[in-house]
Design a protein around this motif. Structure first.
Motif, mmCIF file in Angstrom:
data_model
loop_
_atom_site.group_PDB
_atom_site.id
_atom_site.type_symbol
_atom_site.label_atom_id
_atom_site.label_comp_id
_atom_site.label_asym_id
_atom_site.label_seq_id
_atom_site.Cartn_x
_atom_site.Cartn_y
_atom_site.Cartn_z
ATOM 1 N N GLU A 3 0.836 -1.191 0.000
ATOM 2 C CA GLU A 3 0.000 0.000 0.000
ATOM 3 C C GLU A 3 0.868 1.237 0.000
ATOM 4 O OE1 GLU A 3 -3.476 2.091 2.619
ATOM 5 O OE2 GLU A 3 -3.375 -0.077 2.541
ATOM 6 N N LYS A 4 0.542 2.161 -0.902
ATOM 7 C CA LYS A 4 1.238 3.434 -0.953
ATOM 8 C C LYS A 4 0.207 4.524 -1.182
ATOM 9 C CE LYS A 4 4.900 6.173 -2.684
ATOM 10 N NZ LYS A 4 5.902 6.500 -3.605
ATOM 11 N N ASN A 5 -0.172 5.210 -0.098
ATOM 12 C CA ASN A 5 -1.069 6.341 -0.201
ATOM 13 C C ASN A 5 -0.239 7.554 -0.609
ATOM 14 O OD1 ASN A 5 -3.224 4.753 0.665
ATOM 15 N ND2 ASN A 5 -2.718 5.134 2.798
ATOM 16 N N LEU A 6 -0.788 8.375 -1.482
ATOM 17 C CA LEU A 6 -0.033 9.477 -2.058
ATOM 18 C C LEU A 6 -0.515 10.828 -1.542
ATOM 19 C CD1 LEU A 6 0.050 8.184 -5.750
ATOM 20 C CD2 LEU A 6 1.732 7.810 -3.946
ATOM 21 N N ASN A 7 0.404 11.794 -1.453
ATOM 22 C CA ASN A 7 0.020 13.156 -1.055
ATOM 23 C C ASN A 7 -0.648 13.854 -2.243
ATOM 24 O OD1 ASN A 7 1.941 14.447 -2.764
ATOM 25 N ND2 ASN A 7 3.529 14.212 -1.215
ATOM 26 N N LEU A 8 -1.053 15.106 -2.060
ATOM 27 C CA LEU A 8 -1.833 15.815 -3.076
ATOM 28 C C LEU A 8 -1.108 15.906 -4.421
ATOM 29 C CD1 LEU A 8 -4.363 17.381 -3.870
ATOM 30 C CD2 LEU A 8 -3.276 19.445 -2.969
ATOM 31 N N ASN A 9 0.130 16.356 -4.436
ATOM 32 C CA ASN A 9 0.849 16.491 -5.711
ATOM 33 C C ASN A 9 1.086 15.139 -6.375
ATOM 34 O OD1 ASN A 9 0.958 19.285 -5.622
ATOM 35 N ND2 ASN A 9 2.909 19.319 -4.534
ATOM 36 N N GLU A 10 1.505 14.147 -5.583
ATOM 37 C CA GLU A 10 1.705 12.800 -6.127
ATOM 38 C C GLU A 10 0.388 12.228 -6.639
ATOM 39 O OE1 GLU A 10 5.236 10.999 -3.252
ATOM 40 O OE2 GLU A 10 3.172 11.019 -2.516
ATOM 41 N N SER A 11 -0.692 12.521 -5.909
ATOM 42 C CA SER A 11 -2.013 12.011 -6.286
ATOM 43 C C SER A 11 -2.474 12.574 -7.613
ATOM 44 C CB SER A 11 -3.040 12.336 -5.202
ATOM 45 O OG SER A 11 -2.773 11.609 -4.038
ATOM 46 N N ARG A 12 -2.329 13.868 -7.791
ATOM 47 C CA ARG A 12 -2.740 14.485 -9.055
ATOM 48 C C ARG A 12 -1.916 13.939 -10.221
ATOM 49 N NH1 ARG A 12 -3.810 20.711 -7.105
ATOM 50 N NH2 ARG A 12 -5.870 20.296 -6.209
ATOM 51 N N LYS A 13 -0.627 13.742 -9.976
ATOM 52 C CA LYS A 13 0.241 13.185 -11.018
ATOM 53 C C LYS A 13 -0.167 11.747 -11.356
ATOM 54 C CE LYS A 13 5.075 12.296 -12.092
ATOM 55 N NZ LYS A 13 6.442 12.272 -11.609
ATOM 56 N N LYS A 14 -0.413 10.931 -10.336
ATOM 57 C CA LYS A 14 -0.806 9.531 -10.547
ATOM 58 C C LYS A 14 -2.170 9.463 -11.240
ATOM 59 C CE LYS A 14 0.893 6.200 -9.663
ATOM 60 N NZ LYS A 14 1.689 5.352 -10.591
ATOM 61 N N LEU A 15 -3.124 10.290 -10.808
ATOM 62 C CA LEU A 15 -4.448 10.337 -11.432
ATOM 63 C C LEU A 15 -4.311 10.640 -12.920
ATOM 64 C CD1 LEU A 15 -7.645 10.501 -10.759
ATOM 65 C CD2 LEU A 15 -7.241 12.948 -10.982
ATOM 66 N N LYS A 16 -3.582 11.688 -13.239
ATOM 67 C CA LYS A 16 -3.396 12.092 -14.642
ATOM 68 C C LYS A 16 -2.725 10.967 -15.440
ATOM 69 C CE LYS A 16 -1.368 15.866 -17.366
ATOM 70 N NZ LYS A 16 -2.520 16.309 -18.114
ATOM 71 N N GLU A 17 -1.684 10.372 -14.869
ATOM 72 C CA GLU A 17 -0.955 9.293 -15.533
ATOM 73 C C GLU A 17 -1.874 8.111 -15.847
ATOM 74 O OE1 GLU A 17 1.912 5.967 -13.654
ATOM 75 O OE2 GLU A 17 2.628 8.022 -13.388
ATOM 76 N N LEU A 18 -2.642 7.675 -14.858
ATOM 77 C CA LEU A 18 -3.517 6.516 -15.063
ATOM 78 C C LEU A 18 -4.664 6.833 -16.016
ATOM 79 C CD1 LEU A 18 -3.624 5.049 -11.454
ATOM 80 C CD2 LEU A 18 -2.615 3.983 -13.477
ATOM 81 N N VAL A 19 -5.298 7.993 -15.842
ATOM 82 C CA VAL A 19 -6.435 8.354 -16.691
ATOM 83 C C VAL A 19 -5.998 8.488 -18.146
ATOM 84 C CG1 VAL A 19 -8.069 10.214 -17.204
ATOM 85 C CG2 VAL A 19 -7.832 9.376 -14.864
ATOM 86 N N LEU A 164 -5.621 8.070 -3.211
ATOM 87 C CA LEU A 164 -5.130 9.322 -3.757
ATOM 88 C C LEU A 164 -5.737 10.452 -2.940
ATOM 89 C CD1 LEU A 164 -5.447 8.651 -7.595
ATOM 90 C CD2 LEU A 164 -3.482 8.294 -6.115
ATOM 91 N N ALA A 165 -4.908 11.328 -2.425
ATOM 92 C CA ALA A 165 -5.363 12.469 -1.614
ATOM 93 C C ALA A 165 -5.793 13.578 -2.541
ATOM 94 C CB ALA A 165 -4.248 12.925 -0.693
ATOM 95 N N LEU A 166 -7.078 13.668 -2.802
ATOM 96 C CA LEU A 166 -7.582 14.675 -3.730
ATOM 97 C C LEU A 166 -8.488 15.612 -2.980
ATOM 98 C CD1 LEU A 166 -8.276 12.144 -6.563
ATOM 99 C CD2 LEU A 166 -6.403 13.758 -6.484
#
Length: 166
Positions: A3-19, A164-166
């Motif tokens: 499990e790796k929960n991500l902070n806001l900046n990491e979350s936005r980057k991961k969201l964009k990457e996956l989407v 993802l911390a959004l």
């Protein structure tokens, strides 16, 4: 999976990457009153704030549902690479001409009569909660790891998952 929960900046980057990698979401509306309404929709854009943008018909069932209940659920799946994302969000219908022009592409002519089509709207989806899963390796290696785990009784490290911390 680790499990790796991500902070806001990491979350936005991961969201964009996956989407952007997966593109199509199963877009579910009418969450407050089953049966839910689910349709496949192509994500047109992920903006700097992490909002997801779609084009939609003004008279579509999901637009009608969003006017009644703005909560939606998006499910993205790339089974070939074992990448998955689920997003719980608030959606709103947008009619701004500049946004419609920004999102509209030639392929959208299959559903609309150009960017001037009076039935054309955008949907802005603001994520509230999201969770991702992704394999370290592709599908073949992941399946092999599962098989080895089943034989040995040891849980294999399949990859990462987290909030993802959004």
């Amino acid at each position: 999976m680790s499990e790796k929960n991500l902070n806001l900046n990491e979350s936005r980057k991961k969201l964009k990457e996956l989407v952007e990698s997966i593109d199509f979401a199963m877009f579910t509306s009418n969450l407050s009153k089953p049966p839910f309404h689910t349709v496949p929709m192509s994500t047109k854009k992920v903006d700097i704030n992490g909002n997801l943008w779609f084009l939609s018909g003004r008279t579509s069932q999901h637009n009608i549902n969003i006017q009644i209940d703005e909560k939606v659920l998006l499910n993205y799946a790339n089974s070939g690479d074992f990448e998955f994302l689920t997003v719980y969000a608030t959606a709103k219908i947008v009619n701004d001409k500049a946004i419609l022009e920004d999102l509209y592409g030639k392929a959208d002519d299959a559903w609309f009569d150009g960017v001037e089509d009076p039935n054309l709207t955008a949907i802005c989806v603001a994520p509230e909660d999201a969770h991702y899963w992704e394999a370290k390796s592709g599908k073949l290696v992941s399946l092999l790891k599962m098989g080895v785990g089943a034989i040995t009784g040891k849980q294999p490290d399949m990859g990462k998952e987290g909030d993802l911390a959004l």
